[in-house]
Design a protein around this motif. Sequence first.
Motif, PDB file in Angstrom:
ATOM      1  N   ILE A 189       1.472  -1.202  -0.050  1.00 20.25           N
ATOM      2  CA  ILE A 189       0.057  -0.147  -0.155  1.00 20.25           C
ATOM      3  C   ILE A 189       0.723   1.327   0.056  1.00 20.25           C
ATOM      4  O   ILE A 189       1.952   1.715   0.636  1.00 20.25           O
ATOM      5  CB  ILE A 189      -0.739  -0.294   1.169  1.00 20.25           C
ATOM      6  N   HIS A 190       1.016   1.514  -1.072  1.00 23.25           N
ATOM      7  CA  HIS A 190       1.844   3.203  -1.320  1.00 23.25           C
ATOM      8  C   HIS A 190       0.897   4.551  -1.357  1.00 23.25           C
ATOM      9  O   HIS A 190       0.386   4.644  -2.269  1.00 23.25           O
ATOM     10  CB  HIS A 190       2.273   3.070  -2.290  1.00 23.25           C
ATOM     11  N   THR A 196       6.517   7.849  10.161  1.00 21.81           N
ATOM     12  CA  THR A 196       6.989   9.251  10.721  1.00 21.81           C
ATOM     13  C   THR A 196       5.758  10.151  11.211  1.00 21.81           C
ATOM     14  O   THR A 196       4.649   9.718  10.986  1.00 21.81           O
ATOM     15  CB  THR A 196       7.060   9.649   9.145  1.00 21.81           C
ATOM     16  N   SER A 197       6.271  10.718  12.051  1.00 23.37           N
ATOM     17  CA  SER A 197       5.036  11.348  12.850  1.00 23.37           C
ATOM     18  C   SER A 197       4.068  12.539  12.154  1.00 23.37           C
ATOM     19  O   SER A 197       4.607  12.966  11.035  1.00 23.37           O
ATOM     20  CB  SER A 197       5.297  12.723  14.149  1.00 23.37           C
ATOM     21  N   THR A 198       3.061  12.333  12.697  1.00 25.65           N
ATOM     22  CA  THR A 198       2.233  13.871  11.280  1.00 25.65           C
ATOM     23  C   THR A 198       2.561  14.856  11.462  1.00 25.65           C
ATOM     24  O   THR A 198       2.859  15.967  10.486  1.00 25.65           O
ATOM     25  CB  THR A 198       0.939  13.978  12.738  1.00 25.65           C
ATOM     26  N   GLU A 232      -5.484   9.002   8.268  1.00 28.67           N
ATOM     27  CA  GLU A 232      -5.259   7.667   7.782  1.00 28.67           C
ATOM     28  C   GLU A 232      -4.449   7.169   6.852  1.00 28.67           C
ATOM     29  O   GLU A 232      -4.335   5.386   6.552  1.00 28.67           O
ATOM     30  CB  GLU A 232      -6.953   8.113   6.873  1.00 28.67           C
ATOM     31  N   VAL A 233      -3.170   8.263   6.557  1.00 30.25           N
ATOM     32  CA  VAL A 233      -1.681   7.922   5.768  1.00 30.25           C
ATOM     33  C   VAL A 233      -1.561   6.541   7.041  1.00 30.25           C
ATOM     34  O   VAL A 233      -0.320   5.629   5.819  1.00 30.25           O
ATOM     35  CB  VAL A 233      -1.302   8.652   5.012  1.00 30.25           C
ATOM     36  N   ARG A 234      -0.918   7.059   7.573  1.00 33.85           N
ATOM     37  CA  ARG A 234      -0.399   6.626   8.731  1.00 33.85           C
ATOM     38  C   ARG A 234      -0.891   5.181   9.318  1.00 33.85           C
ATOM     39  O   ARG A 234      -0.043   4.244   9.501  1.00 33.85           O
ATOM     40  CB  ARG A 234       0.003   7.424   9.717  1.00 33.85           C
TER      41      ARG A 234
END
Length: 564
Positions: free
Chosen positions: A30-31, A224-226, A200-202
């Motif tokens: 999932i990219h 990686t942090s928001t 959602e991305v994370r």
Amino acid sequence: MQLRLRDVTKKFGDFTANDRVDLTVEPHQIHCLLGENGAGKSTLMNVLYGLYEPTSGTVEIDGEPVAFSGPGDAMAAGIGMVHQHFMLIPVFTVAENVALGHESTRGASLDLATTRARIREISQRYGFAVDPDAVVEDLPVGVQQRVEIIKALVRDAEVLILDEPTAVLTPRETDELLAIMRQLRDGGTSIVFISHKLREVRAVSDVITVIRRGRVVGRVGPETSTDELAALMVGRDVSLTVDKTPALATGAALEVRDLTVVGDNGVVLLDGVDFDVAPGEILAVAGVQGNGQTELTRALVGLEERVTGSVRLDGHELTGLRTRDVLARGVGFVPEDRSTDGLVGSFSVAENLVLDRCHERSFAAGPSLRLGAIAQHAGSEVAEYDIRAGSVDSPVATLSGGNQQKVVIARELGRPLKLFVASQPTRGVDVGSIEFIHERIVAERDKGTAVLIVSTELDEVYALADRIAVFFHGRLMGIVGPDTPREALGRMMAGEPAESVLPAAPWDHAGDDDAAAPGTLSGGTDRGTTNPLPPTAAPPTPSEPTSPTGRTAPADRHEGNPTA
């Protein structure tokens, strides 16, 4: 299948939408393609899907260059795409939509039996629960999106592009979609997930590629942090939290009673809505877009024609007034579509900043405009709101989306207000501009203005709200506190009333004939509504009573009963 975009550039005239982009999607991955609206994400995927031809660069599948003359070529190569706006025929069945464009026949008749069997097979494999014979317009939005995914899988897509797939989903539907994405990946389908929503991305991505102004600016992992992701998206450090003190609002500046809007076709779009907004309070309206929020804001400012009920501001009736007269009563309005309803693109920045005030004596002398006063006013507003334009005489259409939105915000907040209504106040705006706009909204609240915000972004609702009103199919499901769990809010957005989602509070007016129905605010500030606290929270102590509206109440609001 390994998919690679190598050095892809896409230009529209002198505008470069994608600038030498490299992107590799590995099998079983999932990219995520992360970036703000206008960063070039969708353009890049439209190149990949054959909708656009790249200006330069190549698309490779398993190391071999390919050229697509249209989506049919991309689908034949194993690439499917689910667009942000669904490509379904509402009056067709699921099977008919899936077969559309790839019809097979049995003699002179359309053969849907094979399509139905394939839909059932895919639906069972991934737990989609989609009936092949259901009519699409009768399906919830989340199920319609599954139909779009099935369309791609029926055509044996090995790479699935999902363009902003959660934009129209409730929180529960979003969680279900993320689970489906993981299932698809584990089953061998690679996914390109286009989004600007960091949480959602994370939660779902294996790899995140960040794109800014058409260029790749970073490739990172989901750990990686928001804050780091936001900085990559914008190009500088930004704060993702809204710094505001609790509202201590009482009384009601805006009183809405039995507000109903009927469309031209006779369909009820807003159905008997009751609520109040206090001075110095932000009431945020949540809900999937298309559930009456647009009609609500338009009715408040006199833009809807078929309106019944009452809208009162500081005791004065607004229903039936012209929009200009509503604004003159101290109402500021930010429409959800700035380019259609908020700005005149060919007018200058200075002219747009006085669109609703150009008849005032400060800016006009009879039929003539005071151009010097308008220019001086514009210079002051441009500086205060950090509007980045070549000059105040530049056409507003030449500004970026974020700066256009700042023009609208500056115009509406640049005069004394009693009520500020903003629909999608940060739509299409970069993270840095979101931070600024949120600060200005909170500052307006702190002046004592009643504020009503409509947003489909739950993170924005939680960040700004003193109370949250949830709409579904034109009806108010309830008004709850900003600490209401996201899952509970999602259930309300799917049509469950507040009283069935949150437990009744001991201070609800059970048996009180004068109390409002749970989940609504239909009278003054001491009328009944649903417990604003989450199920795990304790009731307020007698020293800090809370009104049933979710606001802090004066200690003597209910004498003799501190938890009333």
